[in-house]
Design an enzyme around this catalytic site. Structure first.
Site, PDB file in Angstrom:
ATOM      1  N   ASP A  10      -0.771   1.197   1.449  1.00  0.00           N
ATOM      2  CA  ASP A  10      -0.863   0.603   2.831  1.00  0.00           C
ATOM      3  C   ASP A  10       0.216  -0.262   2.655  1.00  0.00           C
ATOM      4  O   ASP A  10       1.208  -0.216   1.611  1.00  0.00           O
ATOM      5  CB  ASP A  10      -2.120  -0.366   2.788  1.00  0.00           C
ATOM      6  CG  ASP A  10      -1.988  -1.266   4.199  1.00  0.00           C
ATOM      7  OD1 ASP A  10      -1.786  -0.760   5.146  1.00  0.00           O
ATOM      8  OD2 ASP A  10      -2.058  -2.427   3.762  1.00  0.00           O
ATOM      9  N   ASP A  12       1.573  -3.536   5.013  1.00  0.00           N
ATOM     10  CA  ASP A  12       1.118  -5.202   5.555  1.00  0.00           C
ATOM     11  C   ASP A  12       0.222  -5.385   4.455  1.00  0.00           C
ATOM     12  O   ASP A  12      -1.136  -4.845   4.421  1.00  0.00           O
ATOM     13  CB  ASP A  12       0.756  -5.094   7.232  1.00  0.00           C
ATOM     14  CG  ASP A  12       1.674  -4.794   7.963  1.00  0.00           C
ATOM     15  OD1 ASP A  12       1.965  -5.665   8.744  1.00  0.00           O
ATOM     16  OD2 ASP A  12       2.263  -3.620   7.772  1.00  0.00           O
ATOM     17  N   ASP A 168      -4.983  -3.513   0.483  1.00  0.00           N
ATOM     18  CA  ASP A 168      -5.425  -4.901   0.757  1.00  0.00           C
ATOM     19  C   ASP A 168      -6.631  -5.200   1.462  1.00  0.00           C
ATOM     20  O   ASP A 168      -7.295  -6.394   1.306  1.00  0.00           O
ATOM     21  CB  ASP A 168      -4.452  -5.660   0.816  1.00  0.00           C
ATOM     22  CG  ASP A 168      -3.905  -5.746   2.393  1.00  0.00           C
ATOM     23  OD1 ASP A 168      -3.850  -4.721   2.781  1.00  0.00           O
ATOM     24  OD2 ASP A 168      -3.996  -6.934   2.820  1.00  0.00           O
TER      25      ASP A 168
END
Length: 213
Positions: A10, A12, A168
Site C-alpha cells: 500500500d 499512503d 496499514d
C-alpha cells in the site's frame, strides 16, 4: 518472518506519510465551496477507500450535497499540485526497499489513490525500487477487490505464490484476504494495533526493518 519473492505495498500510511497533504487539499476544497473544515485526525479516519470516499466522508451529506462533484474536482486539482508539499517516506522505508531489491525481490505498489498521483509519488520517491505502481482508474476495481493486486502481479510477470501484501489498514487486510495472499500490517500508519487486530490482522510490524529480519 517468512521470506517472500514479491512484495506488494500500500502507499499512503505504509510507504509514505501523506496525511498532512491529504488534509490540506481536503480542507482547501471544503473551504472553497463554503463547507466546514475537518481536523487532521478526522481526515485520518476518512482515508483508505479512495479519493471519492474520502470526500463523501468530508462533505456534509456526502454525494447528496449538490456541490459534491465540484468539491471533489477542486480536491483533485489542488492535490495534483500539492501532493509533494509535506509528504515524505516514513523513516527507514527507503532503506528497506533498497535492501529488498538488493536481495532480488520484486516490488509493486497498489493504492486507492487516483492513478496519476500514485504514479507521480512513486516515481518521485522510489524511482529505483518500485517497479510497478497502480492507482485507482477506470476499468479496474479498487481495493479491497483483489484486481489491483492481480494487475500488479501481471505487470511484474509473477504470480501470487511467494507474494505478500503490506499495508496499514482494514482495507489492506481485506485486499490481501480477497487476493489469497498473506498480509503484514504496519503500525506506523493511519491505524493502531487494536483496530488492526480487531479487523483480523495476524502479522504486525512496528518498523520497516522487521520486514527484512
Amino acid at each position: 518472518m517468512t521470506q517472500y519473492d514479491t512484495y506488494i505495498f500500500d502507499l499512503d500510511g505504509t510507504l509514505l506519510a501523506t496525511l498532512d497533504d491529504l488534509a490540506a487539499s481536503t480542507n482547501y476544497a471544503l473551504a472553497a465551496h463554503g463547507m466546514p473544515r475537518h481536523s487532521t485526525d478526522d481526515i485520518r479516519r476518512f482515508v483508505g477507500n479512495g479519493v471519492r470516499k474520502l470526500m463523501e466522508r468530508a462533505v456534509p451529506d456526502g454525494e447528496n450535497n449538490p456541490l459534491f462533484e465540484d468539491t471533489l474536482a477542486t480536491f483533485r486539482q489542488h492535490y495534483s499540485l500539492h501532493s509533494l508539499d509535506n509528504t515524505r517516506p516514513y523513516p527507514h522505508v527507503e532503506d528497506m526497499l533498497r535492501e529488498l531489491r538488493r536481495r532480488g525481490k520484486r516490488i509493486a505498489v497498489v493504492s486507492n489513490k487516483f492513478y496519476s498521483a500514485t504514479q507521480q509519488l512513486c516515481h518521485h520517491f522510489f524511482p529505483d525500487t518500485v517497479e510497478v505502481a497502480i492507482g485507482e482508474r477506470e476499468g479496474i476495481m479498487k481495493k479491497p477487490a483483489p484486481d489491483t493486486v492481480f494487475e500488479a502481479l501481471r505487470q511484474l510477470g509473477t504470480d501470487k505464490a511467494g507474494a505478500v501484501y503490506i499495508g496499514d489498514s482494514d482495507v489492506d487486510i481485506a485486499t490481501a484476504r480477497n487476493a489469497g495472499i498473506p498480509c503484514v500490517s504496519v503500525l506506523w500508519g493511519f491505524r493502531d494495533r487494536e483496530f488492526l487486530k480487531a479487523q483480523g490482522a495476524t502479522t504486525l510490524i512496528s518498523s520497516p526493518q522487521q520486514l527484512l529480519d
